[in-house]
Design a protein around this motif. Structure first.
Motif, PDB file in Angstrom:
ATOM      1  N   LYS A 242      46.780  32.652  45.370  1.00  0.00           N
ATOM      2  CA  LYS A 242      46.273  31.307  45.044  1.00  0.00           C
ATOM      3  C   LYS A 242      45.663  30.620  46.260  1.00  0.00           C
ATOM      4  N   SER A 243      46.228  30.875  47.442  1.00  0.00           N
ATOM      5  CA  SER A 243      45.689  30.254  48.645  1.00  0.00           C
ATOM      6  C   SER A 243      44.767  31.206  49.418  1.00  0.00           C
TER       7      SER A 243
ATOM      8  N   TYR B  60      39.083  36.010  51.680  1.00  0.00           N
ATOM      9  CA  TYR B  60      40.497  36.331  51.778  1.00  0.00           C
ATOM     10  C   TYR B  60      40.929  36.344  53.233  1.00  0.00           C
TER      11      TYR B  60
ATOM     12  N   LYS C  40      45.303  34.358  50.408  1.00  0.00           N
ATOM     13  CA  LYS C  40      45.945  35.247  51.384  1.00  0.00           C
ATOM     14  C   LYS C  40      46.392  36.515  50.666  1.00  0.00           C
TER      15      LYS C  40
ATOM     16  N   ASP D  54      49.689  35.279  49.294  1.00  0.00           N
ATOM     17  CA  ASP D  54      49.659  34.275  48.235  1.00  0.00           C
ATOM     18  C   ASP D  54      48.214  34.191  47.745  1.00  0.00           C
TER      19      ASP D  54
END
Length: 157
Positions: free
Chosen positions: A116-117, A105, A119, A114
């Motif tokens: 999904k990415s 992360y 973050k 986000d």
């Protein structure tokens, strides 16, 4: 005074672009909707006009809120981030001690988060539990599903 928020360069640019879009395109569309509703006659019984004016008020409040956010935004120089411990903008590789699953992360501001990415917000329970820890440390973090124990494997920028 608004609370200071830290952003990556890309996050700050995205915030500026969104504000510009709201000030130009969306503001123009709302003005057109008000003009069209006004042209339909008696304003005292015109629900379209009332709705368009209410939308304008909400939109202006959102613009004001974003301007405040930008005024208190600070750009973090990623090259100066200490990688010996977990800080905002750190990329942290952790292992769930119980299941052995690993995940990575990046800890970012709330508006940049986000999942999904990869973050997550620095205000999230996992990020709060990781902040200040070093490689090799294990930490028990209370998440909505209960308590989980994580080992920090790697910290980078």
């Amino acid at each position: 005074m608004a609370e200071v928020s830290y952003y990556t360069k890309e996050g700050l640019e995205k915030l500026k672009e969104e504000l510009q879009y709201l000030k130009t395109t969306v503001r123009s569309n709302i003005s057109k909707a008000i003009a069209e509703a006004r042209d339909k006659g008696d304003l005292s019984e015109n629900a379209e006009y009332d709705a368009a004016k209410e939308a304008q008020g909400l939109h202006e409040a959102k613009i004001s809120q974003m301007q405040e956010l930008l005024a208190s935004a600070r750009l973090l120089d990623e090259s100066k981030i200490d990688t010996s411990k977990v800080l905002a903008l750190s990329i942290v590789k952790i292992k769930n001690v119980k299941s052995g699953a690993t995940m990575s992360y990046q800890l970012v501001s709330e508006s940049e988060a986000d999942l999904k990415s990869g973050k997550i917000s620095v205000a999230s329970p996992i990020a709060k539990g990781l902040l200040g820890k070093k490689v090799g440390d294990t930490t028990e973090i209370t998440v909505p599903a209960g308590k989980m124990e994580f080992e920090i494997l790697e910290i980078s920028r």
